[in-house]
Design an enzyme around this catalytic site. Sequence first.
Site, short mmCIF file in Angstrom:
data_model
loop_
_atom_site.label_atom_id
_atom_site.label_comp_id
_atom_site.label_asym_id
_atom_site.label_seq_id
_atom_site.Cartn_x
_atom_site.Cartn_y
_atom_site.Cartn_z
N LYS A 141 -44.83 62.38 28.30
CA LYS A 141 -46.85 62.68 29.04
C LYS A 141 -48.01 63.68 27.29
O LYS A 141 -48.24 63.61 27.62
CB LYS A 141 -46.44 64.80 29.34
CG LYS A 141 -45.71 64.40 30.89
CD LYS A 141 -45.45 65.88 31.57
CE LYS A 141 -44.39 64.46 33.19
NZ LYS A 141 -43.89 65.96 33.88
N GLN A 148 -42.26 72.13 33.72
CA GLN A 148 -40.95 70.96 33.63
C GLN A 148 -40.41 71.74 34.74
O GLN A 148 -39.49 72.26 34.56
CB GLN A 148 -40.50 70.28 32.81
CG GLN A 148 -39.91 68.93 32.68
CD GLN A 148 -40.94 68.25 33.05
OE1 GLN A 148 -42.16 67.99 33.53
NE2 GLN A 148 -39.71 66.76 34.08
N ASP A 193 -50.40 69.63 38.32
CA ASP A 193 -49.02 68.93 39.37
C ASP A 193 -49.31 69.40 40.17
O ASP A 193 -48.47 68.32 41.15
CB ASP A 193 -47.51 69.63 39.03
CG ASP A 193 -47.13 69.07 37.69
OD1 ASP A 193 -47.06 68.24 37.53
OD2 ASP A 193 -45.69 69.31 37.19
#
Length: 289
Positions: free
Chosen positions: A50, A94, A117
């Site tokens: 990422k 995460q 997200d």
Amino acid sequence: MSAAILSGPPAAQALLDEARDRAARLPHRPELHVVRLGEDPASVSYVSLKERKALEVGLGSTVHALPDTTTQPELLALIERLNADPAVSGLLVQLPLPAHIGSGAVLEAISPEKDVDGFHPVNVGRLWTGDAALPPCTPAGVVALLDYYRVPIAGRWAVIVGRSTIVGKPLAALLLARDATVTIAHSRTQGLASLTRQADLLVVAVGKAHLITPEMVRPGAVVVDVGVNRVGLSKSGKARLAGDVHPDVAEVAAALTPVPGGVGPMTVAQLIMNTVLAAERLQAGERVT
Ligand code: NDP
């Protein structure tokens, strides 16, 4: 017949190029912040991917690598600080988190405006009202992949196998918003094959290698394989990956996404695009909530 291969990398690159162009037009550089707890190798590798992609398109990227002994209040305090920092455009924690941390409370603590997200309940709700301000990355990546290859969605019968909150359910919302007729199947569905055989567009997100065999696919269907399953090791010692769709489906389908190299690259590209979308709204002074 052999299916056209809907390869992920060119479609992902198109999304990344668009993200780069849009970011360059903003007064301030979009900044992605990723919080990672512990040293789980899969999480370390996803987070560094990422970061690499963010830097590649000219975004700022900061990884907050914390020990896995970090307490929930400590993590929430960091999120609060990043929420309040106007330089932070996108923020994600995460997953999975260590067992002593409640992931629900953590996801809800992230500002919906920065929730790249797309997991915050406000963004989940917006998705279902048809205003996907920050859509979850894998399902939005699937739609972007279909658009890149000009696969028609409106009026098509889409069957989604899998109803997780990160893939199946939000994808149903996105396809419905694009005027598909959507059916969702899951582990308790009776007669799965008779359903999947109806699909013009079949999306499989289960996590079981080769679950979908050629007899389960309508000739001429478009098949998207989200599944990523580790099926042993290659000679070089790297994990061998298989999708949820049997490779022989290529003999029946009109088009098929490969695993690896299909949906996977779209997920991270969409995350980068979401960071730019969040930055655009924040810098324009708009609120998502
Ligand atoms: P989950 O385990 O959260 O969900 C799996 C879903 O599949 C559940 O809804 C489950 O049903 C359903 N299911 C299980 N067995 C069957 C069966 N035999 N027939 C029909 N449905 C079944 O998985 P995720 O959604 O998180 O991930 C799915 C796959 O996609 C995994 O392989 C994952 O690695 C991959 N993935 C890939 C990404 C990418 O970027 N390429 C990103 C995210 C995921 P029930 O609800 O009844 O339990």
